[in-house]
Scaffold this motif. Structure first.
Motif, PDB file in Angstrom:
ATOM      1  N   SER A  90       0.829  -1.202   0.000  1.00 12.07           N
ATOM      2  CA  SER A  90       0.000   0.000   0.000  1.00 12.07           C
ATOM      3  C   SER A  90       0.860   1.246   0.000  1.00 12.07           C
ATOM      4  N   LEU A  91       0.232   2.343  -0.382  1.00 11.55           N
ATOM      5  CA  LEU A  91       0.824   3.671  -0.330  1.00 11.55           C
ATOM      6  C   LEU A  91      -0.250   4.639   0.144  1.00 11.55           C
ATOM      7  N   VAL A  92       0.085   5.451   1.134  1.00 13.27           N
ATOM      8  CA  VAL A  92      -0.797   6.514   1.603  1.00 13.27           C
ATOM      9  C   VAL A  92      -0.008   7.821   1.569  1.00 13.27           C
ATOM     10  N   ARG A  93      -0.504   8.799   0.789  1.00 13.82           N
ATOM     11  CA  ARG A  93       0.184  10.092   0.675  1.00 13.82           C
ATOM     12  C   ARG A  93      -0.810  11.206   1.020  1.00 13.82           C
ATOM     13  N   TRP A  94      -0.423  12.077   1.952  1.00 14.60           N
ATOM     14  CA  TRP A  94      -1.315  13.135   2.406  1.00 14.60           C
ATOM     15  C   TRP A  94      -0.863  14.527   1.957  1.00 14.60           C
ATOM     16  N   ASP A  95       0.011  14.605   0.978  1.00 15.10           N
ATOM     17  CA  ASP A  95       0.424  15.881   0.393  1.00 15.10           C
ATOM     18  C   ASP A  95      -0.819  16.621  -0.143  1.00 15.10           C
ATOM     19  N   ASP A  96      -1.019  17.886   0.277  1.00 17.32           N
ATOM     20  CA  ASP A  96      -2.207  18.636  -0.128  1.00 17.32           C
ATOM     21  C   ASP A  96      -2.324  18.781  -1.641  1.00 17.32           C
ATOM     22  N   GLU A  97      -1.193  18.770  -2.361  1.00 16.81           N
ATOM     23  CA  GLU A  97      -1.223  18.973  -3.808  1.00 16.81           C
ATOM     24  C   GLU A  97      -1.432  17.677  -4.594  1.00 16.81           C
ATOM     25  N   LYS A  98      -1.150  16.565  -3.982  1.00 14.17           N
ATOM     26  CA  LYS A  98      -1.244  15.289  -4.705  1.00 14.17           C
ATOM     27  C   LYS A  98      -1.523  14.145  -3.730  1.00 14.17           C
TER      28      LYS A  98
END
Length: 560
Positions: free
Chosen positions: A261-269
């Protein structure tokens, strides 16, 4: 024993063709050789330009037994000049080089001998043994197989993997009591690699008293979080500099089931990705994969649209995709896959984009069939050179006008060369890729040339982000891309390995709409460093320069 023991029978054949006095002398020298009277042989066969091949050979063998290496080499070279088709001189020159640990020279002489007689058992076995000592098992098997060797009797594991015994047994392609062939080794390695449980594998052949071998397999196994708890924790957090984490679990229920899995919380992406993959019907030659990919990304196309927009051009993309894919390992040389994907996308907050480009930003859903094949074209294990190819196709339908049926195809050639006999120092990689679309496709189906952590078409002097938003790199329906790089090992320890080296990228991307693409060929050059941690994942730090514009860029990423 390095020198040819079986040569003791060869002089007999030569003496039958010689006149009686010569035959008698060969017989006497042979008796001296059997008695180990090396000095007497050197005195009995003085250096001469007209001695028969058998006597010259015995003289060289005696000098070698006395460890008078240079004189022995001179005797064999002189004999070879007068008897250029006699492979015995080449084999003995290889023996001297081997004793002096000049493996490259030994291999060169043996290859010359096999060019004359490819079925020479001694030369084939000798050459295979050198490659095996250098850790080049594929090259060793290539030459051992010519002599019907090696014969395997059993498997030995160190340590014993936790993978279910039935799966493990099916991964190894060989039959006890029979020859282990090079193609079986390649198939075994391909099956084990696709399991993604053994990041570093080593095969060994353990000799048995009856002349057969046991096949030894040595590898650290990913299980649960990884090979160790520390490795699992570092792997989970490796994306923290990019506001991401990678929850990964391997070999669940010992059945080769991996959940990545991958979880990314960057506001732009923002992105959430997850997949499960496992052998199909407990057969490691077949593997299924089920995945989901959800994204919410901001794009800045101000520098990408052609011609460049005088005012900002931005949008937001929401996309959700789910699919299933099945992979088939036919052999170590080729494999194929097939699958289906359903996706829904929504484009919002379009700013500064003209109405003529509206078809690229059509909301709606689509279904696509995908298939691909990978084929090994060239395997030159003696030189540690491989050239692999791949082709992939996608045919789908969008359910909203003005879009409809579409297609995408991609192909690639990838070359890998390790110039040294062992190890990975100075590794070189080169690739040629191309892709094309057919029909009307939406914006998210365009190809992109540039660096972006979600993109694998790297043009490393063209950053894909602008102020954290995607869309800064060239986009288009069709592309061609060339990559080259070299890696020099700078430092290596049990915990991490540092490599560094130059790269050169070149490519062009184009689009018949006129809104996207690059008007000229793009050229990027620079230097990159790779830091592999615990043999598990890799940080990449790269400085690139766009040779046309002179712009510089620096990026980092992390990968498996």
């Amino acid at each position: 024993m390095i020198f040819l023991l079986l040569l003791l029978s060869l002089p007999g054949r030569a003496s039958c063709q010689a006149n009686p006095p010569i035959a008698d002398k060969i017989s006497e020298v042979r008796k001296l050789y059997d008695a180990g009277r090396w000095t007497d042989i050197v005195q009995a066969v003085p250096e001469s330009t007209n001695e028969p091949a058998d006597l010259e050979l015995y003289r060289g063998l005696a000098l070698a037994q006395l460890q008078r290496w240079e004189e022995a080499r001179g005797a064999f070279e002189a004999g070879l000049v007068r008897n250029p088709r006699d492979t015995r001189f080449l084999a003995e020159l290889a023996g001297i080089a081997y004793r002096q640990r000049q493996f490259s020279s030994a291999k060169r002489q043996l290859r010359r001998a096999l060019a004359i007689d490819s079925q020479d058992d001694y030369a084939n076995n000798f050459l295979a043994s050198i490659y095996f000592l250098e850790g080049n098992l594929e090259a060793a098997l290539k030459y051992w197989n010519r002599t019907g060797q090696p014969e395997l009797t059993d498997l030995a594991f160190d340590p014993l993997p936790r993978l279910k015994p039935q799966l493990l047994d099916r991964a190894f392609a060989f039959s006890p009591g029979s020859q282990w062939r090079r193609d079986q080794f390649l198939t075994t390695r391909a099956r084990l690699e696709v399991l993604a449980l053994f990041p570093h594998m080593r095969f060994d052949l353990e000799a048995q008293p009856d002349g057969s071998f046991n096949l030894g397999f040595h590898a650290a196994e990913r299980d649960g979080w990884g090979s160790t708890k520390w490795e699992g924790l570092l792997s989970l957090l490796r994306g923290l500099p990019y506001q991401s984490i990678y929850p990964e679990f391997y070999n669940l229920d010992r059945g080769g089931l991996n959940w990545l899995s991958l979880v990314r919380w960057d506001d732009e992406k923002r992105r959430v990705f997850t997949e499960i993959a496992a052998p199909l019907a407990e057969n490691p030659a077949m593997r299924y994969r089920i995945y989901f990919d959800g994204r919410n990304e901001n794009w800045d196309l101000t520098n990408t649209l052609v011609p460049s927009m005088p005012s900002p051009a931005r949008l937001n993309v929401e996309k959700a995709a789910a699919g299933v894919n099945t992979q088939f390992i036919v052999s170590g040389r080729w494999q194929w896959n097939a699958g289906v994907e359903y996706a829904y996308r929504k484009f919002r907050s379009l700013l500064g984009i003209t109405g003529q480009a509206a078809p690229f930003f059509t909301n709606g859903s689509a279904i696509a069939l995908r298939s691909g094949v990978q084929r090994s074209l060239v395997r030159f294990p003696e030189r540690r050179l491989t050239i692999d190819s791949s082709a992939a196709g996608e045919f789908g339908t969008f359910f909203e006008n003005p879009l409809g049926k579409y297609g995408r195809i991609e192909g690639s050639l990838a070359a890998n060369w390790l110039p040294q006999a062992r190890g990975e120092d100075y590794e070189m990689q080169a690739g040629l890729r191309g892709g094309r679309t057919f029909g009307k496709v939406p914006f998210d189906q365009l190809f992109m040339l540039g660096f972006d952590r979600d993109n694998n078409l790297w043009l490393r002097g063209h950053p894909g982000l602008r102020h954290g938003e995607k869309g800064n790199a060239p986009l288009g329906r069709n592309y061609i891309l060339e990559n080259w790089e070299m890696d020099k090992i700078v430092y290596k320890s049990a915990f991490f390995t540092l490599k560094a080296g130059p790269f050169l990228d070149s490519g062009k991307i184009y689009d018949p709409s006129g809104f996207f693409g690059s008007p000229k060929w793009l050229w990027d050059a620079g230097i990159q460093a790779k830091i592999r941690v615990l043999g598990s994942f890799e940080f990449v730090l790269c400085y690139g320069r766009d040779l046309r514009s002179g712009n510089n860029s620096f990026f980092t990423t992390v990968s498996r």
